[in-house]
Scaffold this active site. Structure first.
Site, PDB file in Angstrom:
ATOM      1  N   ASP A 209       0.863  -1.208   0.000  1.00  0.00           N
ATOM      2  CA  ASP A 209       0.000   0.000   0.000  1.00  0.00           C
ATOM      3  C   ASP A 209       0.884   1.238   0.000  1.00  0.00           C
ATOM      4  O   ASP A 209       2.098   1.152   0.181  1.00  0.00           O
ATOM      5  CB  ASP A 209      -0.871   0.007   1.264  1.00  0.00           C
ATOM      6  CG  ASP A 209      -0.016  -0.119   2.516  1.00  0.00           C
ATOM      7  OD1 ASP A 209       0.202  -1.249   2.961  1.00  0.00           O
ATOM      8  OD2 ASP A 209       0.502   0.900   3.016  1.00  0.00           O
ATOM      9  N   ASP A 211       0.561   3.680   2.243  1.00  0.00           N
ATOM     10  CA  ASP A 211       0.394   4.284   3.564  1.00  0.00           C
ATOM     11  C   ASP A 211      -0.608   5.451   3.472  1.00  0.00           C
ATOM     12  O   ASP A 211      -1.654   5.273   2.839  1.00  0.00           O
ATOM     13  CB  ASP A 211       1.750   4.692   4.144  1.00  0.00           C
ATOM     14  CG  ASP A 211       1.701   4.814   5.658  1.00  0.00           C
ATOM     15  OD1 ASP A 211       1.130   3.928   6.306  1.00  0.00           O
ATOM     16  OD2 ASP A 211       2.206   5.812   6.203  1.00  0.00           O
TER      17      ASP A 211
HETATM   18  N1  LIG Z   1       1.198   1.238   5.754  1.00  0.00           N
HETATM   19  C1  LIG Z   1       1.664   0.399   6.658  1.00  0.00           C
HETATM   20  N2  LIG Z   1       2.060   0.832   7.868  1.00  0.00           N
HETATM   21  C2  LIG Z   1       2.568  -0.043   8.772  1.00  0.00           C
HETATM   22  N3  LIG Z   1       2.693  -1.349   8.556  1.00  0.00           N
HETATM   23  C3  LIG Z   1       2.295  -1.821   7.364  1.00  0.00           C
HETATM   24  N4  LIG Z   1       2.300  -3.073   6.868  1.00  0.00           N
HETATM   25  C4  LIG Z   1       1.808  -3.022   5.625  1.00  0.00           C
HETATM   26  N5  LIG Z   1       1.462  -1.754   5.293  1.00  0.00           N
HETATM   27  C5  LIG Z   1       1.762  -0.982   6.375  1.00  0.00           C
END
Ligand SMILES: Nc1ncnc2[nH]cnc12
Ligand SMILES: CSC[C@H]1O[C@H](OP(=O)(O)O)[C@H](O)[C@@H]1O
Length: 290
Positions: A209, A211
């Protein structure tokens, strides 16, 4: 069999490895606490493999409650020479799109209150974390991903956050300013403890992703992470297989095998016997030398 015993730490979405021959879940006790699960012991080709799911089978354990000391100690007791850790991460960089693999080469540890050392009063040791991962394992991990048709970026800075909540937009932007490129909740203190246990460690991360820093994209949620992991979990498993199969039969020594040499500062007559007893695996090489 070769000289390698590879500890694989499986992250979100990776709770077992089907490719293991003669596979058996075996409980390993640790004086440091309870490891996340039993260890799946077996082999891939000429390599002994010890697999430990970081959150336990069924993803029982929250990131802040993982006993990383027990996990690293248990892997050392299980005979591991090296560790390949796998993690799902968020991307803090435009170029690192979901689906891409990344080998981590630096960490910013922003976790709070986790037990992050095997050492302390009565046996004080300071290992170097300037170069926190093993370059040999990291390079080999990146090659293994490309060999099986995945895309891998070599070298990224991992921001370890406490969680379990994901970051606010402001935090996500701040970490980008700090120079972090990926974000997760588990890489620390795992990497520090592996170094203290004289275990060469590499972290192969899979971007799931973006974030929460982008204005034009959805912010991260678990559904996104799980969906991306499901899309790529076959590739992650194949990468682990290729990693083991591609190792040479002979394991040349690594400087990390001796990370504790010159790291201990406590005078021998001030050593704490109870602590030394718990360090029988982690610092076994040093303690046996007397
Ligand atoms: N955006 C994110 N923040 C923290 N841990 C994660 N693991 C996978 N995506 C994450
Ligand atoms: C399931 S989303 C957040 C979760 O995923 C990552 O886990 P891991 O590093 O074990 O793959 C992240 O660090 C969080 O624990």
């Amino acid at each position: 069999m070769s000289d390698w015993t590879i500890g694989i730490i499986g992250g979100s979405g990776l709770y077992a490895i089907d490719a293991l021959e003669d596979a058996q879940w075996i409980p390993v006790l640790s004086p440091w606490g309870e490891p996340s699960d039993e260890i799946l012991c077996g082999k891939i080709d000429h390599v002994r493999v010890r697999f430990l799911p970081r959150h336990g089978r069924g993803h029982r354990i929250a990131p802040s409650n993982i006993d990383a000391r027990a996990n690293i100690d248990a892997l050392k007791r299980a005979g591991c020479t090296d560790i390949l850790a796998i993690s799902a991460v968020g991307s803090l960089s435009e170029e690192l799109a979901p689906g891409r693999f990344v080998t981590v080469d630096q960490f910013i540890d922003n976790t709070r209150g986790r037990r992050s050392s095997f050492f302390g009063d009565g046996f004080v040791a300071h290992v170097s974390m300037a170069d926190p991962v093993c370059p040999r394992l990291s390079k080999h991990a990146a090659r293994s991903v490309t060999k099986i048709g995945g895309e891998c970026t070599e070298g990224a800075t991992y921001l370890a956050m406490e969680g379990p909540q994901f970051s606010s937009r402001a935090e996500s932007r701040l970490y980008r300013h700090w120079g972090a490129e990926v974000i997760g909740m588990t890489g620390m203190p795992e990497a520090k403890l592996a170094r203290e246990a004289e275990l060469p460690y590499a972290l192969l991360a899979m971007v799931t992703d973006y974030d929460s820093w982008r204005d034009d994209a959805e912010t991260v949620d678990v559904a996104q992470v799980v969906e991306q992991m499901q899309r790529n979990s076959k590739l992650a498993r194949k990468a682990v297989e290729a990693f083991c199969m591609g190792l040479p039969k002979k394991r040349n020594p690594s400087p990390i095998d001796h990370a504790l040499t010159d790291a201990v500062i406590t005078a021998p007559d001030k050593h704490d016997k109870a602590l030394l007893a718990k360090l029988d695996a982690v610092a076994g090489r040093l303690l046996r030398q007397g």
